[in-house]
Design a protein around this motif. Structure first.
Motif, short mmCIF file in Angstrom:
data_model
loop_
_atom_site.label_atom_id
_atom_site.label_comp_id
_atom_site.label_asym_id
_atom_site.label_seq_id
_atom_site.Cartn_x
_atom_site.Cartn_y
_atom_site.Cartn_z
N ARG A 101 0.84 -1.20 0.00
CA ARG A 101 0.00 0.00 0.00
C ARG A 101 0.87 1.25 0.00
NH1 ARG A 101 -5.22 -0.69 1.24
NH2 ARG A 101 -5.88 -2.66 2.10
N ARG A 102 0.28 2.34 -0.48
CA ARG A 102 1.00 3.62 -0.44
C ARG A 102 1.18 4.10 0.99
NH1 ARG A 102 -2.35 7.57 -3.95
NH2 ARG A 102 -3.98 6.35 -3.02
N PHE A 103 0.18 3.85 1.83
CA PHE A 103 0.21 4.29 3.22
C PHE A 103 -0.15 3.11 4.12
CE2 PHE A 103 -1.04 8.01 0.72
CZ PHE A 103 -0.04 8.90 1.07
N ASP A 115 -5.19 7.31 3.04
CA ASP A 115 -5.93 7.36 1.77
C ASP A 115 -7.22 6.55 1.76
OD1 ASP A 115 -4.61 4.93 1.94
OD2 ASP A 115 -4.06 4.88 -0.18
#
Length: 136
Positions: free
Chosen positions: A32-34, A66
């Protein structure tokens, strides 16, 4: 930072192998990005279907900068846009956030935040920082 690790569904296959099912759109090695952090709060949702506005509710299970994961009282379709209403930790008022249903596994859903005002972004970021300190 200690992100949430989601246990996959495990099935016994021939030869005692184990298969882990992941979220649609994510490969087994995808990141995941975050990071996600555990969060258990009530969430209300409104969405438009068949010419009418419908309301349902559920409980969140994790949150990141997000998006948010929740178990709901009804199944929604991936790609559907909803309005989430929730009161994040350290706030005294509910926020309304437009979100996209990214995946569904039974009644468990993943939502991506679509549009956050500067104030909402700040509240989400502060909540994530607090959750990181609590669970990190």
């Amino acid at each position: 930072m200690k992100p949430v690790r989601r246990p996959g569904k495990k099935t016994n296959a021939p030869g005692n192998e184990t298969e882990t099912l992941t979220e649609p759109g994510y490969s087994a090695g995808a990141r995941r990005r975050f990071p996600r952090y555990p969060l258990d709060i009530r969430v209300s949702l409104q969405f438009f279907r068949d010419g009418a506005v419908h309301s349902i509710w559920g409980r969140t299970n994790e949150m990141g900068r997000d998006g948010i994961g929740a178990t709901l009282t009804r199944e929604l379709e991936p790609g559907q846009v909803v309005s989430l209403e929730l009161t994040l930790p350290k706030t005294s008022y509910p926020m309304k956030i437009r979100a996209l249903v990214r995946y569904r596994d039974g009644l468990r859903h993943g939502f991506e935040f679509l549009t956050l005002t500067a104030d909402q972004r700040e509240v989400v970021d502060q909540a994530c920082e607090m959750l990181n300190l609590q669970h990190g």
